[in-house]
Design an enzyme around this catalytic site. Structure first.
Site, PDB file in Angstrom:
ATOM      1  N   ASN A   7      44.685  48.551 -35.037  1.00 54.96           N
ATOM      2  CA  ASN A   7      44.231  49.549 -35.224  1.00 54.96           C
ATOM      3  C   ASN A   7      42.829  49.442 -35.948  1.00 54.96           C
ATOM      4  OD1 ASN A   7      43.577  52.454 -35.617  1.00 54.96           O
ATOM      5  ND2 ASN A   7      45.392  52.712 -37.263  1.00 54.96           N
ATOM      6  N   LYS A   9      40.776  51.924 -36.500  1.00 60.39           N
ATOM      7  CA  LYS A   9      40.469  53.133 -37.180  1.00 60.39           C
ATOM      8  C   LYS A   9      38.882  53.480 -36.958  1.00 60.39           C
ATOM      9  CE  LYS A   9      44.071  52.447 -40.578  1.00 60.39           C
ATOM     10  NZ  LYS A   9      44.530  52.516 -41.655  1.00 60.39           N
ATOM     11  N   HIS A  88      49.657  59.446 -36.864  1.00 61.27           N
ATOM     12  CA  HIS A  88      49.361  58.652 -37.866  1.00 61.27           C
ATOM     13  C   HIS A  88      49.248  59.370 -39.107  1.00 61.27           C
ATOM     14  CE1 HIS A  88      47.265  55.662 -40.315  1.00 61.27           C
ATOM     15  NE2 HIS A  88      47.854  54.717 -39.605  1.00 61.27           N
ATOM     16  N   GLU A 160      55.877  53.270 -41.126  1.00 61.77           N
ATOM     17  CA  GLU A 160      54.511  53.139 -41.940  1.00 61.77           C
ATOM     18  C   GLU A 160      54.605  53.994 -43.032  1.00 61.77           C
ATOM     19  OE1 GLU A 160      50.826  51.734 -40.256  1.00 61.77           O
ATOM     20  OE2 GLU A 160      50.212  53.487 -40.657  1.00 61.77           O
ATOM     21  N   SER A 202      49.430  47.445 -44.736  1.00 64.21           N
ATOM     22  CA  SER A 202      49.037  46.455 -45.481  1.00 64.21           C
ATOM     23  C   SER A 202      49.566  44.944 -45.159  1.00 64.21           C
ATOM     24  CB  SER A 202      49.213  46.423 -47.070  1.00 64.21           C
ATOM     25  OG  SER A 202      48.661  47.602 -47.627  1.00 64.21           O
ATOM     26  N   GLY A 223      46.013  47.395 -39.831  1.00 64.53           N
ATOM     27  CA  GLY A 223      44.725  48.259 -39.991  1.00 64.53           C
ATOM     28  C   GLY A 223      43.492  47.302 -40.598  1.00 64.53           C
TER      29      GLY A 223
END
Ligand code: PGA
Length: 243
Positions: A7, A9, A88, A160, A202, A223
Site C-alpha cells: 500500500n 499510500k 482503511h 489492522e 508496521s 505501508g
C-alpha cells in the site's frame, strides 16, 4: 495461497514510480504468495506488468456520472485493477468514511469484478478498554450482512489495529494469533465462510520472521515498508521461507 500487499499510500511522484515499477517487475516471486501493488490512482497506468497484481487504494461509492474528483470501480477495472482496499482506517479518520459508504464501495467493487480487501481493527482506546473483540465483531457483522451471500466468499479481510499503523508497534504474537483466530471463528459462525484474514500495521524486515511464523495469518500488508522494492523483496523471501 498467501498475500503480500503493498500500500504505497500518497507516496512518490511519476519519475520515482517509473523506477519503482521497473524494479517491481523483476522481483523474484513464487506461485504461493500473491504480490499486489496499490499505487496512487493517477499512476495505475504505469503498473501494467504480469509479475504482480494491481490494486487501488480506494474507489468511488458512485457509478459513472457527475461526481467531480471520483474514480469509479468501472474506470479502475479498465486499468486492470483486480483488488481494492476498502475501509482503511486512514480513510475512516481523515475522510470520515462511515459504514454506509464502505458498504456502497464494496458493492461497486463486486459489480466491476474487483475483489474487496476490507479493513477492520481497534483503536488504542478500545484495546485499553478490552473492547477489541467487540469492535471487530461489529465491524465484521455489519458489513458482511450487507453483501449478497454469493459474493461474500470473494472478500479478503485485513486485521489492522489502528494503533499499529506507522508506529513501529505490533500486537504481541500470542495476542495476534488469538485475534486472527477470533475473526475467522466469527466469520465462520455467522456466515459459514472461511475468508482469508491478513495482518497489517508496521510490518518490516525486523518483525517479518516472527510474523510469518504465525500460520493463522493469510497474508501481510506493507505501508512504509512498501516504499522500497529491495525491502519488499527481503520481506517476500523471508515470508516464502517460513510458510
Ligand atoms: P504501515 O501501514 O505498514 O506503515 O504501518 C500499513 C497500512 O496502513 O496499510
Amino acid at each position: 495461497m498467501k498475500y503480500l500487499i503493498c500500500n504505497l499510500k500518497a507516496n512518490k511522484k511519476k519519475d520515482e514510480l517509473i523506477k519503482y515499477e521497473k524494479e517491481l517487475s523483476s522481483i523474484n516471486k513464487s506461485s504461493n504468495i500473491e504480490l499486489i501493488v496499490c499505487p496512487s490512482t493517477p499512476f495505475l497506468f504505469l503498473f501494467q506488468n504480469e509479475n504482480y497484481e494491481l490494486g487501488s487504494q480506494d474507489l468511488s461509492k458512485f457509478n459513472e456520472g457527475p461526481y467531480t474528483g471520483e474514480n469509479t470501480a468501472e474506470q479502475l477495472s479498465s486499468l486492470n485493477v483486480r483488488y481494492a482496499l476498502i475501509g482503511h482506517s486512514e480513510r475512516r479518520i481523515y475522510f470520515h468514511e462511515d459504514e454506509e459508504t464502505i458498504i456502497e464501495k464494496i458493492k461497486r467493487a463486486y459489480h466491476s469484478h474487483i475483489r474487496p480487501i476490507y479493513f477492520i481493527g481497534e483503536t488504542k482506546e478500545e484495546k485499553n478498554n478490552n473492547q477489541t473483540y467487540k469492535t471487530l465483531e461489529k465491524q465484521i457483522a455489519h458489513i458482511i450482512n450487507e453483501v449478497p451471500d454469493y459474493k461474500r466468499e470473494k472478500m479478503i479481510l485485513v486485521y489492522e489495529p489502528v494503533w499499529a499503523i506507522g508506529t513501529g508497534e505490533v500486537p504481541n504474537y500470542d495476542e495476534m494469533s488469538e485475534t486472527i483466530m477470533f475473526i475467522k471463528k466469527i466469520v465462520n459462525a455467522y456466515y459459514g465462510l472461511s475468508l482469508p484474514v491478513l495482518y497489517g500495521g508496521s510490518v518490516n524486515e525486523t518483525n517479518i520472521e516472527k510474523l510469518s511464523s504465525i500460520q493463522e495469518i493469510d497474508g501481510l500488508i506493507l505501508g512504509e515498508s512498501s516504499k522500497n522494492v529491495q525491502i519488499i523483496q527481503d520481506i517476500y523471501n523471508i515470508y516464502q521461507k517460513n510458510i
